[in-house]
Design an enzyme around this catalytic site. Sequence first.
Site, PDB file in Angstrom:
ATOM      1  N   ASN A  48       0.841  -1.253   0.069  1.00  0.00           N
ATOM      2  CA  ASN A  48       0.100  -0.010  -0.043  1.00  0.00           C
ATOM      3  C   ASN A  48       0.780   1.253  -0.003  1.00  0.00           C
ATOM      4  OD1 ASN A  48      -3.120  -0.796   0.154  1.00  0.00           O
ATOM      5  ND2 ASN A  48      -1.767  -2.206   1.752  1.00  0.00           N
ATOM      6  N   GLU A  49       1.288   1.728  -1.211  1.00  0.00           N
ATOM      7  CA  GLU A  49       2.101   2.833  -1.208  1.00  0.00           C
ATOM      8  C   GLU A  49       1.549   4.073  -0.951  1.00  0.00           C
ATOM      9  OE1 GLU A  49       4.940   2.098  -1.869  1.00  0.00           O
ATOM     10  OE2 GLU A  49       5.573   0.572  -3.444  1.00  0.00           O
ATOM     11  N   PRO A  50       2.382   5.151  -0.748  1.00  0.00           N
ATOM     12  CA  PRO A  50       1.781   6.547  -0.588  1.00  0.00           C
ATOM     13  C   PRO A  50       0.525   6.918  -1.381  1.00  0.00           C
ATOM     14  CG  PRO A  50       4.201   6.394  -0.153  1.00  0.00           C
ATOM     15  CD  PRO A  50       3.853   5.323  -0.977  1.00  0.00           C
TER      16      PRO A  50
END
Length: 628
Positions: free
Chosen positions: A160-162
């Site tokens: 869950n990237e930025p």
Amino acid sequence: MPIRSHAEIYEKVPTSIFPDSATAARTLAQEVKQLIEAKNQAGKPAVLGMATGSTPVPFYRELIRLHKEEGLSFKKVITFNLDEYYGLSGDHPESYARFMAEQLFDHIDIPKANINLPSGTVPGDQVFVHCRQYEEKIQSVGGIDLQILGIGRTGHIGFNEPGSSRDSLTRRITLDRVTRQDAASDFRGEQNVPHFAITMGVGTILRAKKLVLMAWGDNKATMVAKAIEGPMTEAVSASFLQDHPDARFFIDNGASRELTRIKLPWLVGPASWTPRETRRAMVWQAFKTKRPILKLIDEDYNEHGLSDLLSEQGPAYQLNIRIFNQLQHTITGWPGGKPDEDDTYRPERARPYPKRCLVFSAEPQDAVVGMGGTIDRLIEQGHDVRLISLTSGSLRVPDSEADKFAGTLLELASNAVHPEVWSPQVEYAREALALLEEKGEFGEDPPLLRQLKALILRGELRDAAHTLGVSAEHVVFADLPFYEEGRYRRFKSTQADIDAMTRLLQDHKPHQIYITGDSADPSSVAGICFRLLVAALQACAGEEFAGSCSVWLYRGKERPLEPHEIDMAIPMSPLQLERKANAISRYGALSSLEKEAPETSRENARLYDSLGLAEYEAIESFQRWRRA
């Protein structure tokens, strides 16, 4: 939620700090054992959410031990993995399916039908359905009882990237550039890292009944602090654990260093004003006020929570001078000690001179990147410097380099005056090229290719060492077994590695040792090599050289030392910095962080300058290893 101490008032998630990852892994594994046994008694399966990467490896090894030595059964356990690289089949050497099989599932009695992972090969037009079905399957077994997490350098959990929202579900996601850089060594180059992954969403993760996030090493410290103490934000998906009723962090000392209670303990309660803590507070205060040390005044102390320090060790003027002098005494142009001089206030002792200096490089580039200028200075001052590459580094060499080398050799042979003399070289080059073609872009390297890649790095290290003045006979290749028999994130050292390191010390009998890895992830190459040195020094404890040998820690890929942590600062002239940069340029495969090493050395100098110390072009920094 557990009651927290006054020292933890800044922390929004319960956090346990352990002395090392092994202790944390044992504690968590015992919790899992109790969960499985309780669920078995209730006639229900225990549902575990699993993570990948180097962080959970000690935990998985402890689960395997509990199974083999204490009879813990996983027959009624159901697992769901967080994520998988999109585009990789389950038998790909870097797939998370393969990782989990090698690190855990193949060593316990869990039924294959109970293992669930996202598919990396589901067709693009079926990804949405596949992700929805993954969510539904989790719900069908009653949800996840305990979800294990790590944290990435972007603050992500799962992938869950930025930008990932609080309510996001299982989906395909584009990987952040930093995440791909971190995986570059696994895939032999950033260009080979997949651009996409399938991951559980933040919302999916938060539906688990319990969450435990693990983090090891200094490099995780900044993001750990943001996740625990900062605001909940989509920029750091791990921060959403603050919104869970039963989430916890299990971290080691290195990963805790940015927490307020560790970094700024005087802000949360009475501080113990040791010399190191006093220097830390003074440096922090100087940066906070943007004043050099000697210009700090009483009001600065009072406004920054340091009135106790001032009353205990003041007045300000005398305290400022004392800390300024301590910092100034870390600066020396004589890393090996200045011969025939008073060494009372110098970091390194004057005698013996010249010193026999062992510079350990976990992988062939580490020492040149971390302390190339100091190597140059030691040679210039007449010391016996021996540069020891503890591993071959073959896993970091991309196929393109091997292809180029074999192709050049083949072309050279074909243009030779007497081509028949070159027949062994031609055969070798053709076999290498055939193996590269056969294994494909992501296949594992057979022994011949690992050997070829090791030879390429040997040449690069010798070339870099020559640039710094180290003679070829003083470049040593140890080829420690754990590396030759392992892969990134999957290394495991044995007694054979300790014995090899012990022999190195006994053969060379050093007066000085330089090494990195003390603050690294314990599963990394540098982290393993550092622990092997500690074990080897213990094995040599009865020998004369071991008792008097000084050990200096430098930084390789890890975050730089901060001024209050530095025990020896080696200034570099513009010419020396240029030589270091030239030496680094001899390597064909470097990460972006390694390429930025000269700029890191410049930043060290700027920090010293801002504290009111002398202005230098660049500084390499070291910390004295204090034996337990």
